[in-house]
Design an enzyme around this catalytic site. Structure first.
Site, PDB file in Angstrom:
ATOM      1  CG  ASP A  31      66.495  78.382  60.350  1.00 25.21           C
ATOM      2  OD1 ASP A  31      65.750  78.364  60.814  1.00 25.21           O
ATOM      3  OD2 ASP A  31      67.206  77.749  60.032  1.00 25.21           O
ATOM      4  CG  ASN A  86      59.142  72.091  64.433  1.00 22.82           C
ATOM      5  OD1 ASN A  86      58.258  72.095  64.352  1.00 22.82           O
ATOM      6  ND2 ASN A  86      60.335  72.636  63.908  1.00 22.82           N
ATOM      7  CG  HIS A  99      63.077  78.422  68.029  1.00 18.19           C
ATOM      8  ND1 HIS A  99      64.187  76.967  68.425  1.00 18.19           N
ATOM      9  CD2 HIS A  99      62.830  77.006  66.624  1.00 18.19           C
ATOM     10  CE1 HIS A  99      63.588  75.892  68.129  1.00 18.19           C
ATOM     11  NE2 HIS A  99      62.693  75.934  67.008  1.00 18.19           N
TER      12      HIS A  99
END
Ligand code: AMP
Length: 113
Positions: A31, A86, A99
């Site tokens: 990330d 999410n 993801h």
């Protein structure tokens, strides 16, 4: 693969990423704004906008994300880790390509904020 999808651009190599794993179906990369000492994303190369877009034909692929993510976490030295998907902006989704976040290397509070 939508032209304007950030993660599709990473898959196509148009945007650089710190890749941890790649095969014909799955890509994993660090990330860009890590929220833990270890924080990486595991994504399908198939464009799915998020968890709600997963259909029966994708079930095996989504399970593979978890297996690959767990193997990478072990290699990264974080046997204890948080897995986050999410779904939707109110849940914190900002990139609308499915993801799986894996975060590790620090204590994780519960419930999440
Ligand atoms: P979410 O908020 O669940 O949609 O997660 C999107 C994640 O993608 C965030 O944690 C971002 O920091 C991460 N991100 C955005 N752009 C990039 C990039 N170019 N390379 C790696 N990670 C990224």
């Amino acid at each position: 693969m939508p032209d304007n999808c950030l993660f599709c651009k990473i898959i196509r190599g148009e945007i650089p990423a710190s890749k941890l794993y790649e095969d014909d179906e799955v890509l994993a990369f660090r990330d860009i704004a890590p929220q833990a000492p270890v924080h990486f994303l595991v994504i399908p190369k198939k464009h799915l906008s998020g968890p709600s877009a997963v259909s029966i034909e994708d079930e095996q692929l989504v399970g593979k994300l978890m297996r690959i993510g767990s193997e990478i976490a072990a290699k990264e030295g974080v046997p204890h880790f948080r897995v986050v998907f999410n779904n939707g902006s109110q849940a914190g989704q900002t990139v609308f390509h499915l993801h799986m976040h894996i975060l590790g290397g620090r204590h994780m509070a519960w419930p999440p904020g």
